[in-house]
Write a protein that holds these residues in place. Structure first.
Motif, PDB file in Angstrom:
ATOM      1  N   VAL A   1     -47.536 -16.573   9.299  1.00 39.67           N
ATOM      2  CA  VAL A   1     -48.179 -17.714  10.357  1.00 39.67           C
ATOM      3  C   VAL A   1     -47.883 -17.251  11.565  1.00 39.67           C
ATOM      4  O   VAL A   1     -46.657 -16.841  11.876  1.00 39.67           O
ATOM      5  N   GLY A   2     -48.712 -17.715  12.531  1.00 41.42           N
ATOM      6  CA  GLY A   2     -48.769 -17.215  14.051  1.00 41.42           C
ATOM      7  C   GLY A   2     -47.630 -18.003  14.608  1.00 41.42           C
ATOM      8  O   GLY A   2     -47.501 -19.218  14.330  1.00 41.42           O
ATOM      9  N   ARG A   3     -47.283 -17.418  15.764  1.00 47.87           N
ATOM     10  CA  ARG A   3     -46.178 -18.274  16.588  1.00 47.87           C
ATOM     11  C   ARG A   3     -47.285 -19.279  17.392  1.00 47.87           C
ATOM     12  O   ARG A   3     -46.877 -20.395  17.586  1.00 47.87           O
ATOM     13  N   ASN A   4     -48.183 -18.664  17.795  1.00 48.87           N
ATOM     14  CA  ASN A   4     -49.279 -19.493  18.713  1.00 48.87           C
ATOM     15  C   ASN A   4     -50.705 -19.572  17.918  1.00 48.87           C
ATOM     16  O   ASN A   4     -51.045 -18.595  17.877  1.00 48.87           O
TER      17      ASN A   4
ATOM     18  N   MET B   1     -31.668 -12.405  20.752  1.00 44.51           N
ATOM     19  CA  MET B   1     -32.865 -12.384  19.753  1.00 44.51           C
ATOM     20  C   MET B   1     -33.440 -13.539  19.437  1.00 44.51           C
ATOM     21  O   MET B   1     -32.953 -14.641  19.034  1.00 44.51           O
ATOM     22  N   ALA B   2     -34.915 -13.409  19.228  1.00 39.92           N
ATOM     23  CA  ALA B   2     -35.686 -14.578  19.101  1.00 39.92           C
ATOM     24  C   ALA B   2     -35.463 -15.069  17.314  1.00 39.92           C
ATOM     25  O   ALA B   2     -35.232 -14.218  16.930  1.00 39.92           O
ATOM     26  N   THR B   3     -35.317 -16.436  17.412  1.00 39.43           N
ATOM     27  CA  THR B   3     -35.247 -16.742  15.895  1.00 39.43           C
ATOM     28  C   THR B   3     -36.683 -16.818  15.118  1.00 39.43           C
ATOM     29  O   THR B   3     -37.606 -16.216  16.051  1.00 39.43           O
ATOM     30  N   SER B   4     -36.816 -16.808  13.947  1.00 40.53           N
ATOM     31  CA  SER B   4     -37.998 -16.678  13.087  1.00 40.53           C
ATOM     32  C   SER B   4     -39.075 -17.637  13.614  1.00 40.53           C
ATOM     33  O   SER B   4     -40.256 -17.391  13.621  1.00 40.53           O
ATOM     34  N   HIS B   5     -38.471 -18.621  13.970  1.00 41.20           N
ATOM     35  CA  HIS B   5     -39.501 -19.618  14.459  1.00 41.20           C
ATOM     36  C   HIS B   5     -40.249 -19.363  15.804  1.00 41.20           C
ATOM     37  O   HIS B   5     -41.238 -19.712  15.944  1.00 41.20           O
ATOM     38  N   GLN B   6     -39.283 -18.607  16.575  1.00 35.20           N
ATOM     39  CA  GLN B   6     -39.946 -18.272  17.892  1.00 35.20           C
ATOM     40  C   GLN B   6     -40.517 -16.759  18.004  1.00 35.20           C
ATOM     41  O   GLN B   6     -41.028 -16.531  18.858  1.00 35.20           O
ATOM     42  N   ALA B   7     -40.107 -16.225  16.858  1.00 32.70           N
ATOM     43  CA  ALA B   7     -40.883 -14.722  16.915  1.00 32.70           C
ATOM     44  C   ALA B   7     -42.136 -14.512  17.132  1.00 32.70           C
ATOM     45  O   ALA B   7     -42.953 -15.411  16.566  1.00 32.70           O
ATOM     46  N   SER B   8     -42.599 -13.683  17.898  1.00 33.00           N
ATOM     47  CA  SER B   8     -44.129 -13.510  18.337  1.00 33.00           C
ATOM     48  C   SER B   8     -44.715 -12.828  17.145  1.00 33.00           C
ATOM     49  O   SER B   8     -44.175 -12.281  16.040  1.00 33.00           O
ATOM     50  N   GLY B   9     -46.271 -12.919  17.236  1.00 36.90           N
ATOM     51  CA  GLY B   9     -46.941 -12.553  16.257  1.00 36.90           C
ATOM     52  C   GLY B   9     -47.093 -13.223  15.034  1.00 36.90           C
ATOM     53  O   GLY B   9     -46.806 -14.359  15.135  1.00 36.90           O
ATOM     54  N   ILE B  10     -47.555 -12.611  13.596  1.00 36.29           N
ATOM     55  CA  ILE B  10     -47.748 -13.710  12.725  1.00 36.29           C
ATOM     56  C   ILE B  10     -46.761 -13.057  11.864  1.00 36.29           C
ATOM     57  O   ILE B  10     -46.544 -11.850  11.316  1.00 36.29           O
ATOM     58  N   GLN B  11     -45.787 -13.780  11.411  1.00 30.76           N
ATOM     59  CA  GLN B  11     -44.413 -13.886  10.492  1.00 30.76           C
ATOM     60  C   GLN B  11     -44.412 -14.825   9.291  1.00 30.76           C
ATOM     61  O   GLN B  11     -44.908 -15.840   9.488  1.00 30.76           O
TER      62      GLN B  11
ATOM     63  N   LEU C   1     -46.365 -27.185   9.930  1.00 30.28           N
ATOM     64  CA  LEU C   1     -45.335 -27.419   9.003  1.00 30.28           C
ATOM     65  C   LEU C   1     -44.752 -26.043   8.566  1.00 30.28           C
ATOM     66  O   LEU C   1     -43.747 -26.074   8.008  1.00 30.28           O
ATOM     67  N   LEU C   2     -45.386 -24.954   8.658  1.00 28.93           N
ATOM     68  CA  LEU C   2     -44.865 -23.608   8.331  1.00 28.93           C
ATOM     69  C   LEU C   2     -44.000 -23.147   9.399  1.00 28.93           C
ATOM     70  O   LEU C   2     -43.463 -21.992   9.103  1.00 28.93           O
ATOM     71  N   GLY C   3     -44.128 -23.908  10.512  1.00 30.26           N
ATOM     72  CA  GLY C   3     -43.275 -23.311  11.503  1.00 30.26           C
ATOM     73  C   GLY C   3     -43.922 -22.496  12.875  1.00 30.26           C
ATOM     74  O   GLY C   3     -43.169 -22.156  13.532  1.00 30.26           O
ATOM     75  N   SER C   4     -45.295 -22.769  12.815  1.00 27.47           N
ATOM     76  CA  SER C   4     -45.738 -22.203  14.268  1.00 27.47           C
ATOM     77  C   SER C   4     -45.046 -23.181  15.413  1.00 27.47           C
ATOM     78  O   SER C   4     -45.012 -24.272  15.311  1.00 27.47           O
ATOM     79  N   GLU C   5     -44.904 -22.340  16.422  1.00 30.19           N
ATOM     80  CA  GLU C   5     -44.195 -23.039  17.614  1.00 30.19           C
ATOM     81  C   GLU C   5     -45.578 -23.806  18.318  1.00 30.19           C
ATOM     82  O   GLU C   5     -44.988 -25.028  18.713  1.00 30.19           O
TER      83      GLU C   5
ATOM     84  N   ARG D   1     -57.626 -20.079  29.497  1.00 35.90           N
ATOM     85  CA  ARG D   1     -57.011 -19.303  28.387  1.00 35.90           C
ATOM     86  C   ARG D   1     -56.062 -19.740  27.501  1.00 35.90           C
ATOM     87  O   ARG D   1     -55.316 -20.373  28.141  1.00 35.90           O
ATOM     88  N   VAL D   2     -55.949 -19.808  26.174  1.00 38.00           N
ATOM     89  CA  VAL D   2     -54.832 -20.213  25.237  1.00 38.00           C
ATOM     90  C   VAL D   2     -54.122 -19.178  24.506  1.00 38.00           C
ATOM     91  O   VAL D   2     -55.002 -18.454  24.095  1.00 38.00           O
ATOM     92  N   ALA D   3     -52.671 -19.074  24.566  1.00 37.59           N
ATOM     93  CA  ALA D   3     -52.413 -17.958  23.700  1.00 37.59           C
ATOM     94  C   ALA D   3     -52.494 -18.150  22.362  1.00 37.59           C
ATOM     95  O   ALA D   3     -52.445 -19.179  21.942  1.00 37.59           O
ATOM     96  N   ALA D   4     -52.838 -17.103  21.531  1.00 32.04           N
ATOM     97  CA  ALA D   4     -53.157 -17.253  20.211  1.00 32.04           C
ATOM     98  C   ALA D   4     -53.143 -16.061  19.508  1.00 32.04           C
ATOM     99  O   ALA D   4     -53.652 -15.137  19.847  1.00 32.04           O
ATOM    100  N   ASP D   5     -52.069 -15.917  18.568  1.00 30.98           N
ATOM    101  CA  ASP D   5     -52.045 -14.763  18.008  1.00 30.98           C
ATOM    102  C   ASP D   5     -52.739 -14.866  16.377  1.00 30.98           C
ATOM    103  O   ASP D   5     -52.673 -13.962  15.800  1.00 30.98           O
ATOM    104  N   GLN D   6     -53.142 -16.103  16.177  1.00 24.07           N
ATOM    105  CA  GLN D   6     -53.815 -16.616  15.092  1.00 24.07           C
ATOM    106  C   GLN D   6     -54.675 -17.602  15.381  1.00 24.07           C
ATOM    107  O   GLN D   6     -54.537 -18.548  16.043  1.00 24.07           O
ATOM    108  N   ILE D   7     -56.055 -17.116  15.032  1.00 19.77           N
ATOM    109  CA  ILE D   7     -57.328 -18.262  15.353  1.00 19.77           C
ATOM    110  C   ILE D   7     -57.870 -18.356  13.876  1.00 19.77           C
ATOM    111  O   ILE D   7     -58.268 -17.588  13.198  1.00 19.77           O
TER     112      ILE D   7
END
Length: 444
Positions: free
Chosen positions: A275-278, A1-11, A297-301, A369-375
């Motif tokens: 905050v987003g992962r990417n 299971m992904a850690t919260s640091h690596q979890a996809s989406g905005i968390q 600093l909030l943990g985005s990968e 193209r760059v992965a981005a769940d938050q822009i």
């Protein structure tokens, strides 16, 4: 299971509370007294001090450093505050590396300037911690002035006007004073609620009333203010944000960087901030760096700053660029957004490579193209709610050297006014100088 640091989406909760507390500690910790003495000893006390010329508020830098050197930090603070009443905040947020410290003779000779910003903070913090206000009001003039906007320009104008014996009412749209000092600057530059404490300290001069929830164009009209007051000073900032002009920018996950920074600055618990992962930040100024670094600093990968021109054209100083890089932010140059992809919410951003010829920027047709769940959009802000009666220059309020607008009895300064850089220190200078001109014109 992904850690919260690596979890996809905005968390929220990507990092623990202790990790976030460490990450958001003071960027430049306060000097101890002996450190300040050693730092002050490096000053040559130049007769024609280039650092002073480089300071937008013209602080007598050699004088205040000599006062620190001789063990009188409170006297140093008064020297600073006579020119810049927000000297405490400017010591924290000023890009000293491109202003006074870049002009320092030690920088030219050794590549290591006198740490003017940290010395300024040492002096102003020492005075403010004693809870005293070093200035007193002059005899009452009977004049009343309205200041619209409680940002750096408005606060500086209000303080100077009150000090000269005038009564001032500040109208502020938000529920707190401070403007970008309170809502728009990275949390690690202004820790322990400093912006708010500085406002409370400034208001000790007396003669200033602040009314919140009052916005020009909504609760306030310029005609009514002109009728009710002897003069009006506008420091309304820039409320709008420029559009990306890219397909799909209305998707979920695309937002204004200034809103994110404001939300972060007002949050009681940073672990609850999603905050987003990417994350991709579009822009090249200080706001872009602040948004990118704080996402990391909030943990985005992965966090990327995408800027349409080359490194040298970036609005953020080299120090800010290096700060971003050391925090793990990737900087992409010569790329512009063309499309945001994703099913309802953003998943990727498509960037086109650019080239510049004769100052004209054109796309090359090649994209990435760059992965981005938050822009985050950090591509400059625009003037909102300016009265039709005022002449504009570019897209800001036109003012002369004293801050006078095209309308008699109305002055303007700070980010909303044309000319000058959009810096706290420049806004303070404009507010102070307009206040002096307002007072002189009212006193005939």
């Amino acid at each position: 299971m992904a850690t919260s640091h690596q979890a996809s989406g905005i968390q929220a909760g990507r990092l623990s509370a202790s990790e976030i507390a460490d990450n958001f500690g003071d960027l430049h910790p306060q000097y101890e007294a002996h450190e300040a003495a050693v730092a002050a000893d490096r000053c040559y006390f130049c007769y024609d001090a280039p650092c002073m010329t480089a300071c937008p508020t013209s602080i007598d830098i050699p004088q205040f450093i000599r006062e620190i050197q001789t063990g009188h930090p409170e006297a140093a603070a008064k020297t600073i505050l006579e020119q810049n009443i927000l000297g405490g905040m400017c010591a924290r947020v000023c890009p000293t590396e491109t202003l006074c410290e870049e002009a320092c003779v030690r920088e030219a000779a050794e590549g290591k300037p006198v740490e003017i910003g940290r010395l300024q903070r040492h002096a102003t913090d020492t005075l403010m911690e004693k809870g005293v206000h070093p200035f007193t009001r002059a005899a009452a003039t009977g004049k009343r002035i309205a200041v619209v906007g409680a940002g750096p320009a408005g606060l500086a104008a209000a303080h100077r006007l009150a000090m000269l014996g005038n009564d001032v009412v500040i109208y502020e749209a938000r529920p707190k004073a401070g403007g970008l000092n309170e809502f728009g600057i990275a949390a690690y530059k202004s820790t322990e609620n400093f912006a708010s404490r500085e406002v409370d300290w400034l208001l000790q001069i007396g003669g200033i009333t602040v009314e919140y929830g009052k916005k020009l164009g909504a609760e306030l009209s310029l005609d009514a203010l002109k009728a009710d007051y002897d003069a009006v000073f506008l420091s309304i900032g820039l409320g709008g944000v420029n559009a990306l002009r890219a397909a799909g920018e209305d998707k979920d996950g695309v937002r204004d960087a200034v809103d994110f920074i404001a939300e972060l600055r007002q949050a009681d618990d940073l672990t609850s901030l999603p905050v987003g992962r990417n994350v991709v930040v579009i822009g090249g100024g200080m706001t872009a760096v602040d948004a990118a670094v704080q996402s990391k600093l909030l943990g985005s990968e992965t966090v990327t700053i995408a800027y349409r021109r080359g490194r040298d054209a970036m609005g953020a100083s080299r120090f800010e660029q290096d700060l971003a890089a050391t925090k793990g932010v990737r900087l992409l140059f010569n790329v512009q957004p063309v499309a945001v992809h994703g099913n309802g919410a953003c998943a990727e951003i498509e960037l086109e490579y650019t080239t510049s010829e004769g100052g004209q920027l054109t796309g090359t047709g090649e994209t990435v193209r760059v992965a981005a769940d938050q822009i985050y959009k950090a591509i400059g802000q625009t003037l909102e709610d300016q009265p039709d009666a005022l002449t504009l220059e570019g897209r800001k309020i036109k003012v002369d050297a004293q801050g006078r607008t095209s309308l008699a009895g109305v002055w303007a300064g700070g980010d909303c006014a044309a000319g000058g850089e959009d810096l706290t220190v420049t806004a303070v200078a404009e507010g102070r100088d307009a206040a002096m001109d307002i007072h002189a014109s009212l006193m005939g």
